[in-house]
Design a protein around this motif. Structure first.
Motif, PDB file in Angstrom:
ATOM      1  N   UNK A  33       0.931  -1.082   0.099  1.00  0.00           N
ATOM      2  CA  UNK A  33      -0.130   0.241   0.201  1.00  0.00           C
ATOM      3  C   UNK A  33       0.234   1.029  -0.215  1.00  0.00           C
ATOM      4  N   UNK A  34       0.161   2.762  -0.033  1.00  0.00           N
ATOM      5  CA  UNK A  34       0.685   3.580   0.084  1.00  0.00           C
ATOM      6  C   UNK A  34       0.434   3.874   1.794  1.00  0.00           C
ATOM      7  N   UNK A  35       1.531   4.420   2.282  1.00  0.00           N
ATOM      8  CA  UNK A  35       0.606   4.775   3.829  1.00  0.00           C
ATOM      9  C   UNK A  35       2.046   6.126   4.231  1.00  0.00           C
ATOM     10  N   UNK A  36       1.435   6.743   4.831  1.00  0.00           N
ATOM     11  CA  UNK A  36       2.300   7.917   5.458  1.00  0.00           C
ATOM     12  C   UNK A  36       2.157   7.365   6.974  1.00  0.00           C
ATOM     13  N   UNK A  37       2.419   7.089   7.741  1.00  0.00           N
ATOM     14  CA  UNK A  37       3.072   7.185   9.369  1.00  0.00           C
ATOM     15  C   UNK A  37       3.693   7.904   9.957  1.00  0.00           C
ATOM     16  N   UNK A  38       2.783   8.227  11.007  1.00  0.00           N
ATOM     17  CA  UNK A  38       3.447   9.234  11.928  1.00  0.00           C
ATOM     18  C   UNK A  38       3.711   8.863  13.454  1.00  0.00           C
ATOM     19  N   UNK A  39       4.841   9.033  13.619  1.00  0.00           N
ATOM     20  CA  UNK A  39       4.634   8.589  14.918  1.00  0.00           C
ATOM     21  C   UNK A  39       4.933   9.941  16.075  1.00  0.00           C
ATOM     22  N   UNK A  40       4.629   9.684  17.222  1.00  0.00           N
ATOM     23  CA  UNK A  40       4.625  11.129  18.369  1.00  0.00           C
ATOM     24  C   UNK A  40       5.057  10.207  19.684  1.00  0.00           C
ATOM     25  N   UNK A  78      11.742   6.201  23.816  1.00  0.00           N
ATOM     26  CA  UNK A  78      10.078   7.131  22.800  1.00  0.00           C
ATOM     27  C   UNK A  78      10.426   6.906  21.518  1.00  0.00           C
ATOM     28  N   UNK A  79       9.332   7.302  20.580  1.00  0.00           N
ATOM     29  CA  UNK A  79       9.796   7.583  19.231  1.00  0.00           C
ATOM     30  C   UNK A  79      10.244   8.904  19.118  1.00  0.00           C
ATOM     31  N   UNK A  80      10.863   9.054  18.662  1.00  0.00           N
ATOM     32  CA  UNK A  80      11.693  10.664  18.040  1.00  0.00           C
ATOM     33  C   UNK A  80      10.336  11.059  17.104  1.00  0.00           C
ATOM     34  N   UNK A  81       9.393  12.396  16.960  1.00  0.00           N
ATOM     35  CA  UNK A  81       8.394  13.091  16.318  1.00  0.00           C
ATOM     36  C   UNK A  81       8.765  13.078  14.955  1.00  0.00           C
ATOM     37  N   UNK A  82       8.458  12.142  14.052  1.00  0.00           N
ATOM     38  CA  UNK A  82       8.424  12.149  12.929  1.00  0.00           C
ATOM     39  C   UNK A  82       6.937  11.201  11.933  1.00  0.00           C
ATOM     40  N   UNK A  83       7.649  11.523  10.953  1.00  0.00           N
ATOM     41  CA  UNK A  83       6.349  11.266   9.497  1.00  0.00           C
ATOM     42  C   UNK A  83       7.054  10.519   8.225  1.00  0.00           C
ATOM     43  N   UNK A  84       6.607   9.878   7.743  1.00  0.00           N
ATOM     44  CA  UNK A  84       7.486   9.073   6.349  1.00  0.00           C
ATOM     45  C   UNK A  84       5.992   8.501   5.202  1.00  0.00           C
ATOM     46  N   UNK A  85       6.547   8.543   4.349  1.00  0.00           N
ATOM     47  CA  UNK A  85       6.034   8.101   3.621  1.00  0.00           C
ATOM     48  C   UNK A  85       6.517   6.813   2.962  1.00  0.00           C
ATOM     49  N   UNK A  86       5.701   5.868   2.906  1.00  0.00           N
ATOM     50  CA  UNK A  86       5.935   4.343   2.261  1.00  0.00           C
ATOM     51  C   UNK A  86       5.333   4.509   0.980  1.00  0.00           C
ATOM     52  N   UNK A  87       6.084   3.738   0.008  1.00  0.00           N
ATOM     53  CA  UNK A  87       5.013   2.760  -1.363  1.00  0.00           C
ATOM     54  C   UNK A  87       5.515   1.501  -1.551  1.00  0.00           C
ATOM     55  N   UNK A  88       4.228   0.327  -1.135  1.00  0.00           N
ATOM     56  CA  UNK A  88       4.876  -1.073  -0.875  1.00  0.00           C
ATOM     57  C   UNK A  88       6.023  -1.299  -0.396  1.00  0.00           C
ATOM     58  N   UNK A  89       6.095  -0.944   0.929  1.00  0.00           N
ATOM     59  CA  UNK A  89       7.192  -0.878   2.905  1.00  0.00           C
ATOM     60  C   UNK A  89       8.024  -0.025   1.884  1.00  0.00           C
ATOM     61  N   UNK A  90       8.791   0.681   0.767  1.00  0.00           N
ATOM     62  CA  UNK A  90       9.450   1.131   0.950  1.00  0.00           C
ATOM     63  C   UNK A  90       9.949   2.641   0.868  1.00  0.00           C
ATOM     64  N   UNK A  91      10.548   3.281   1.764  1.00  0.00           N
ATOM     65  CA  UNK A  91      10.871   4.472   2.281  1.00  0.00           C
ATOM     66  C   UNK A  91      10.556   5.388   0.877  1.00  0.00           C
ATOM     67  N   UNK A 137       1.971   5.955  15.356  1.00  0.00           N
ATOM     68  CA  UNK A 137       2.393   5.192  16.019  1.00  0.00           C
ATOM     69  C   UNK A 137       3.149   4.996  17.094  1.00  0.00           C
ATOM     70  N   UNK A 138       2.799   4.691  18.414  1.00  0.00           N
ATOM     71  CA  UNK A 138       3.534   5.493  19.814  1.00  0.00           C
ATOM     72  C   UNK A 138       3.990   4.580  20.403  1.00  0.00           C
ATOM     73  N   UNK A 139       5.025   4.376  21.439  1.00  0.00           N
ATOM     74  CA  UNK A 139       5.809   4.054  22.751  1.00  0.00           C
ATOM     75  C   UNK A 139       4.551   3.318  23.262  1.00  0.00           C
ATOM     76  N   UNK A 140       3.769   3.013  23.521  1.00  0.00           N
ATOM     77  CA  UNK A 140       2.206   3.348  24.330  1.00  0.00           C
ATOM     78  C   UNK A 140       1.937   1.746  24.344  1.00  0.00           C
TER      79      UNK A 140
END
Length: 159
Positions: A33-40, A122-135, A73-76
């Motif tokens: 899939x196409x996905x935006x993952x953001x971590x807090x 904890x996670x650093x604050x970030x966002x990433x966009x991946x397609x088919x599992x590739x950043x 995503x969060x370390x919770x």
């Protein structure tokens, strides 16, 4: 060293509440899939609750209109993530994923030592966009900042 553009997301388990606690592998969630993952750094913390998650809630449909899934995503633990999502009126489909032991966060190389605040790893604050599992895009905030990981910034980079 942190994950880089062009690399595959690590295949590790995360948890969510879906008819009870469900363990899901990142390869299954994000691999086709196409996905935006953001971590807090933490659910219910000020910037995360006042800006970061609300921005993705507000712009969720814009990501979906582009065929992009969204995951927080969060370390919770998964119960905290579920409660936080409910308190923030997270739309159905925006994945609230728990990385309770920071396995995904560490595999990405994006962990933050918040021990001095009593919060452990904890996670650093970030966002990433991946397609088919590739950043394809990665935005990591400098300590104490909130700019490049926002929904608005990500949308501007995807246009």
């Amino acid at each position: 060293m942190s994950i880089q553009v062009g690399e595959h997301l690590p295949d590790v388990p995360l948890q969510r509440i879906h008819d009870g606690v469900q363990t899901v592998d990142t390869a299954r969630l994000f691999g086709d899939s196409k996905v935006v993952i953001f971590a807090v750094p933490g659910a219910f913390t000020p910037t995360c609750s006042e800006k970061h998650l609300p921005g993705f809630v507000e712009h969720y449909q814009q990501f979906r209109d582009k065929g992009i899934d969204v995951a927080c995503i969060s370390v919770n633990d998964p119960f905290v993530m579920q409660a936080w999502g409910q308190s923030q009126n997270v739309p159905e489909g925006l994945m609230m994923l728990a990385d309770g032991n920071a396995v995904f966060t560490r595999a990405l190389g994006l962990e933050l030592d918040a021990s001095s605040y009593g919060m452990g790893t904890r996670a650093k604050r970030f966002s990433l966009y991946a397609e088919n599992g590739v950043v394809k895009q990665l935005f990591v905030e400098a300590p104490g900042e909130y700019r490049v990981s926002s929904a608005e910034h990500m949308l501007s980079q995807l246009s």
